[in-house]
Design a protein around this motif. Sequence first.
Motif, PDB file in Angstrom:
ATOM      1  N   SER A 138       0.802  -1.216   0.000  1.00 10.74           N
ATOM      2  CA  SER A 138       0.000   0.000   0.000  1.00 10.74           C
ATOM      3  C   SER A 138       0.843   1.278   0.000  1.00 10.74           C
ATOM      4  O   SER A 138       1.570   1.551  -0.959  1.00 10.74           O
ATOM      5  CB  SER A 138      -0.972  -0.029   1.193  1.00 10.74           C
ATOM      6  OG  SER A 138      -1.994   0.929   1.055  1.00 10.74           O
ATOM      7  N   ASP A 145       0.102  -4.308  -4.025  1.00  9.40           N
ATOM      8  CA  ASP A 145      -0.998  -3.351  -4.230  1.00  9.40           C
ATOM      9  C   ASP A 145      -0.579  -1.978  -3.709  1.00  9.40           C
ATOM     10  O   ASP A 145      -1.295  -1.329  -2.940  1.00  9.40           O
ATOM     11  CB  ASP A 145      -2.277  -3.830  -3.546  1.00  9.40           C
ATOM     12  CG  ASP A 145      -3.526  -3.440  -4.336  1.00  9.40           C
ATOM     13  OD1 ASP A 145      -3.466  -3.449  -5.576  1.00  9.40           O
ATOM     14  OD2 ASP A 145      -4.554  -3.108  -3.711  1.00  9.40           O
ATOM     15  N   GLN A 167      -2.688   8.674  -7.950  1.00  9.24           N
ATOM     16  CA  GLN A 167      -4.023   8.076  -7.847  1.00  9.24           C
ATOM     17  C   GLN A 167      -5.004   9.124  -7.311  1.00  9.24           C
ATOM     18  O   GLN A 167      -4.646   9.973  -6.485  1.00  9.24           O
ATOM     19  CB  GLN A 167      -4.005   6.838  -6.942  1.00  9.24           C
ATOM     20  CG  GLN A 167      -3.760   7.117  -5.474  1.00  9.24           C
ATOM     21  CD  GLN A 167      -3.638   5.833  -4.657  1.00  9.24           C
ATOM     22  OE1 GLN A 167      -2.650   5.116  -4.749  1.00  9.24           O
ATOM     23  NE2 GLN A 167      -4.641   5.552  -3.837  1.00  9.24           N
ATOM     24  N   GLN A 181      -4.018  -5.498  -7.308  1.00  9.84           N
ATOM     25  CA  GLN A 181      -5.371  -6.042  -7.177  1.00  9.84           C
ATOM     26  C   GLN A 181      -6.096  -5.890  -8.515  1.00  9.84           C
ATOM     27  O   GLN A 181      -6.181  -4.802  -9.080  1.00  9.84           O
ATOM     28  CB  GLN A 181      -6.129  -5.281  -6.079  1.00  9.84           C
ATOM     29  CG  GLN A 181      -7.518  -5.820  -5.795  1.00  9.84           C
ATOM     30  CD  GLN A 181      -8.263  -4.971  -4.772  1.00  9.84           C
ATOM     31  OE1 GLN A 181      -7.782  -3.917  -4.365  1.00  9.84           O
ATOM     32  NE2 GLN A 181      -9.437  -5.409  -4.364  1.00  9.84           N
ATOM     33  N   ASN A 241      -9.287  -6.311  -9.259  1.00  9.19           N
ATOM     34  CA  ASN A 241     -10.678  -5.830  -9.249  1.00  9.19           C
ATOM     35  C   ASN A 241     -10.882  -4.659  -8.287  1.00  9.19           C
ATOM     36  O   ASN A 241     -11.871  -4.608  -7.547  1.00  9.19           O
ATOM     37  CB  ASN A 241     -11.620  -6.974  -8.871  1.00  9.19           C
ATOM     38  CG  ASN A 241     -11.225  -7.624  -7.543  1.00  9.19           C
ATOM     39  OD1 ASN A 241     -10.073  -7.538  -7.119  1.00  9.19           O
ATOM     40  ND2 ASN A 241     -12.181  -8.276  -6.892  1.00  9.19           N
ATOM     41  N   ASN A 242      -9.957  -3.713  -8.291  1.00 10.40           N
ATOM     42  CA  ASN A 242     -10.089  -2.541  -7.424  1.00 10.40           C
ATOM     43  C   ASN A 242     -11.083  -1.566  -8.053  1.00 10.40           C
ATOM     44  O   ASN A 242     -10.760  -0.842  -8.990  1.00 10.40           O
ATOM     45  CB  ASN A 242      -8.726  -1.867  -7.229  1.00 10.40           C
ATOM     46  CG  ASN A 242      -8.787  -0.718  -6.232  1.00 10.40           C
ATOM     47  OD1 ASN A 242      -9.843  -0.168  -5.947  1.00 10.40           O
ATOM     48  ND2 ASN A 242      -7.641  -0.352  -5.678  1.00 10.40           N
ATOM     49  N   GLU A 243     -12.298  -1.539  -7.502  1.00 12.77           N
ATOM     50  CA  GLU A 243     -13.335  -0.664  -8.041  1.00 12.77           C
ATOM     51  C   GLU A 243     -13.339   0.701  -7.360  1.00 12.77           C
ATOM     52  O   GLU A 243     -14.048   1.612  -7.787  1.00 12.77           O
ATOM     53  CB  GLU A 243     -14.707  -1.337  -7.888  1.00 12.77           C
ATOM     54  CG  GLU A 243     -14.825  -2.648  -8.650  1.00 12.77           C
ATOM     55  CD  GLU A 243     -16.161  -3.335  -8.415  1.00 12.77           C
ATOM     56  OE1 GLU A 243     -16.963  -2.803  -7.608  1.00 12.77           O
ATOM     57  OE2 GLU A 243     -16.402  -4.382  -9.037  1.00 12.77           O
ATOM     58  N   TRP A 289      -6.740   1.823 -11.707  1.00 14.88           N
ATOM     59  CA  TRP A 289      -5.760   1.258 -10.776  1.00 14.88           C
ATOM     60  C   TRP A 289      -4.646   0.500 -11.502  1.00 14.88           C
ATOM     61  O   TRP A 289      -3.463   0.714 -11.233  1.00 14.88           O
ATOM     62  CB  TRP A 289      -6.473   0.346  -9.779  1.00 14.88           C
ATOM     63  CG  TRP A 289      -5.640  -0.145  -8.633  1.00 14.88           C
ATOM     64  CD1 TRP A 289      -5.426  -1.449  -8.280  1.00 14.88           C
ATOM     65  CD2 TRP A 289      -4.946   0.645  -7.648  1.00 14.88           C
ATOM     66  NE1 TRP A 289      -4.636  -1.526  -7.149  1.00 14.88           N
ATOM     67  CE2 TRP A 289      -4.331  -0.242  -6.741  1.00 14.88           C
ATOM     68  CE3 TRP A 289      -4.777   2.014  -7.463  1.00 14.88           C
ATOM     69  CZ2 TRP A 289      -3.559   0.188  -5.666  1.00 14.88           C
ATOM     70  CZ3 TRP A 289      -4.009   2.457  -6.378  1.00 14.88           C
ATOM     71  CH2 TRP A 289      -3.419   1.543  -5.508  1.00 14.88           C
ATOM     72  N   THR A 328      -1.271  -8.952 -11.993  1.00 13.57           N
ATOM     73  CA  THR A 328      -2.587  -8.717 -11.399  1.00 13.57           C
ATOM     74  C   THR A 328      -3.055  -9.970 -10.660  1.00 13.57           C
ATOM     75  O   THR A 328      -2.796 -11.093 -11.099  1.00 13.57           O
ATOM     76  CB  THR A 328      -3.629  -8.327 -12.459  1.00 13.57           C
ATOM     77  OG1 THR A 328      -3.715  -9.365 -13.440  1.00 13.57           O
ATOM     78  CG2 THR A 328      -3.242  -7.020 -13.139  1.00 13.57           C
ATOM     79  N   SER A 381      -8.328  -9.096  -2.090  1.00 18.08           N
ATOM     80  CA  SER A 381      -8.525  -7.812  -1.439  1.00 18.08           C
ATOM     81  C   SER A 381      -7.243  -6.980  -1.535  1.00 18.08           C
ATOM     82  O   SER A 381      -6.222  -7.438  -2.061  1.00 18.08           O
ATOM     83  CB  SER A 381      -8.882  -8.025   0.030  1.00 18.08           C
ATOM     84  OG  SER A 381      -7.746  -8.481   0.755  1.00 18.08           O
ATOM     85  N   HIS A 382      -7.290  -5.772  -1.002  1.00 21.00           N
ATOM     86  CA  HIS A 382      -6.123  -4.889  -0.980  1.00 21.00           C
ATOM     87  C   HIS A 382      -4.949  -5.566  -0.269  1.00 21.00           C
ATOM     88  O   HIS A 382      -3.791  -5.366  -0.639  1.00 21.00           O
ATOM     89  CB  HIS A 382      -6.510  -3.588  -0.285  1.00 21.00           C
ATOM     90  CG  HIS A 382      -5.417  -2.582  -0.180  1.00 21.00           C
ATOM     91  ND1 HIS A 382      -4.626  -2.208  -1.259  1.00 21.00           N
ATOM     92  CD2 HIS A 382      -4.955  -1.863   0.880  1.00 21.00           C
ATOM     93  CE1 HIS A 382      -3.747  -1.303  -0.864  1.00 21.00           C
ATOM     94  NE2 HIS A 382      -3.919  -1.075   0.420  1.00 21.00           N
TER      95      HIS A 382
END
Length: 326
Positions: free
Chosen positions: A154, A178, A184, A272, A274-276, A281, A299, A303-304
């Motif tokens: 992170s 991630d 961002q 990640q 599927n980071n919506e 992302w 990829t 989760s994060h």
Amino acid sequence: MTQQEENKTGSGTKIKKVRNILLKIIGAIVIAIVLFLGIVYITNVMSSHSEQKRIVPYGQHVSVDGKNMNVLIQGEGEETIVLLPGYGTATPGLDFKLLIDELSPFYKVVAVEPFGYGLSDETEKKRTTENLVSEVHEALQQLNINRYMLMGHSITGIYGIDYVNKYPNEVTAFVGIDSSVATQPGMDIKFPLKTFAFLKKSGLLRLTMKISADPYAGLAFDEKTVEQMKMISNKNMYNDTTLNEMEHISSNFKGAQGLTFPKDLPLLLFVQANNEGVAGWIPLHEGQIKDSVHGKVVTMDGSHYLHHTKFKEIAKNVRVFMKEVK
């Protein structure tokens, strides 16, 4: 007394009765809230005192800036990996345990717990990128660790890009889990610091965490590790040091926007899939590796906290990648 006067008197009496009833109800609610908050506060103080005695030490303390920074070292490999946590990961040495266990047969793994995290002391020093990076580097210097891969989750994407530019002769590769990207969207937010501080000190945070869904349910951590992580989370979550770091998040992100990873630095980014919550992302990370001589984005569904479920895949990919770039 006329009929009209009697009606007025009767109405006035009824209003007074209703008002008195409402005042009593409001008074009872206020008393109930005060009692509730008092019980929550006392429970938090007692629980914190009890848990402090039950926390089992791990790792070792290193003196940095006159304070103790906790560092967990596992494995005896020729190459070293330094692990750094994401923001608010209350107990990094244990949170990374599944990944450390996968990496340590092949590498010397060094999980650093910055001030305010894990079993490290707190600090009054501002949580700027400059100070955070300097403190981590000092801890490694104290341990005579001078060549290593830097791997982090992170917000380490922000601190790490500064780190590798400041110490290019020490860092052999950067691996992001991630990891954050300076550009961002949404990182200019102002956080309600006073609210978080109140939740912490009142005990409401502990209560919220207790009644919330178990974040470790279904994961591969053993029960003792989960128990320790929860107790240390109660101790560290929204402490003064991490709240100060939160206060500097926006400026730290802004300060990293002019930085890029060195072109010749091997760069492996686990992202990640599927980071919506963050627009673009994956393209943001692909942009970070586009000029790298050895850059790769992998990829992953999850989760994060990818290292909670994809620890085997991450460890395997790191080994393969590092062999390829040699």
